[in-house]
Write a protein that holds these residues in place. Sequence first.
Motif, PDB file in Angstrom:
ATOM      1  N   VAL A  52       0.842  -1.206   0.000  1.00 38.91           N
ATOM      2  CA  VAL A  52       0.000   0.000   0.000  1.00 38.91           C
ATOM      3  C   VAL A  52       0.872   1.250   0.000  1.00 38.91           C
ATOM      4  CG1 VAL A  52      -1.633   1.349   1.371  1.00 38.91           C
ATOM      5  CG2 VAL A  52      -1.998  -1.104   1.074  1.00 38.91           C
ATOM      6  N   ASP A  55       2.098   1.977  -3.370  1.00 41.33           N
ATOM      7  CA  ASP A  55       1.022   2.064  -4.362  1.00 41.33           C
ATOM      8  C   ASP A  55       0.870   0.810  -5.223  1.00 41.33           C
ATOM      9  OD1 ASP A  55       0.165   4.631  -3.643  1.00 41.33           O
ATOM     10  OD2 ASP A  55       1.748   5.559  -4.850  1.00 41.33           O
ATOM     11  N   GLU A  58      -4.038  -1.230  -2.506  1.00 35.38           N
ATOM     12  CA  GLU A  58      -4.841  -0.250  -1.756  1.00 35.38           C
ATOM     13  C   GLU A  58      -5.916  -1.007  -1.003  1.00 35.38           C
ATOM     14  OE1 GLU A  58      -7.836   1.114  -5.362  1.00 35.38           O
ATOM     15  OE2 GLU A  58      -5.950   2.207  -5.074  1.00 35.38           O
ATOM     16  N   GLY A  68      -3.069  -1.905  -6.621  1.00 35.80           N
ATOM     17  CA  GLY A  68      -2.963  -0.455  -6.646  1.00 35.80           C
ATOM     18  C   GLY A  68      -2.663   0.074  -8.039  1.00 35.80           C
TER      19      GLY A  68
END
Length: 249
Positions: A52, A55, A58, A68
């Motif tokens: 997370v 990225d 998520e 992500g």
Amino acid sequence: MKNEPPYPIASVDHALHLAMLLQQEGPMRVSDAAERLGVSPSTAHRLLAMLVYRDFAEQRPDRRYQAGEVLRPTVTTQAPVTLLREVALPHMQELADAEEESVNLIVLAGTEARFLATAESRAPQILRVGTRAGRSLPAHLTSGGKAILAALPAENLTALYDGDTEVDLPRLRRELARVRKRGFALNNQETETGLTAIGVRVRAPSHGLIAAVAIAIPTARFRRDRLPHWVSALASTASAVERELEARA
């Protein structure tokens, strides 16, 4: 043939594997990630937190994690992957131990053959085909992919490959006709040098599912005279998976 690096870094491998699972299979809970990687929930949570942060993942409102923005979109499979893996793996492991070779579970995602799981032989052989779980390869080159494509209606095959300049569709149709006639598909070093694989389809009409199981053999150990035996063993495994899937429908 890809082999595991001599000095693997487990944490890196887990993080990359988890990112691949999120991209290819969709949202999962911490407990799902822990089970798939064979780690504790706390370790899975730390891995997801790092993904997370960078990225690669998520967190959704329902607390599940999904791919992500860093991970480019990929075609998803319509197969019930969790149920399929749960049902198929014990039968695959039994086959892997009996034949002392690796066995793969494969579904179709667009024109890709997606490897959902691998059962590796527990025999002490130095030369072996390692796990392919999480990988995707062109379906028209893999044994499992060909087995699935051969079971599709003609119009579905056309929709997949019409206009694809990298695939000779008439030639592929002829090869798939042979697959249907023989009941198995062969990949003789089409995807990796030194690897030969045999695949048969798994069909579960109640789940709207067509998948495949494939045995992966180092080409140096592949023998044509053993082909009927391997095909028969694969067919028995596929039938066992089909029966259990239908029983759970």
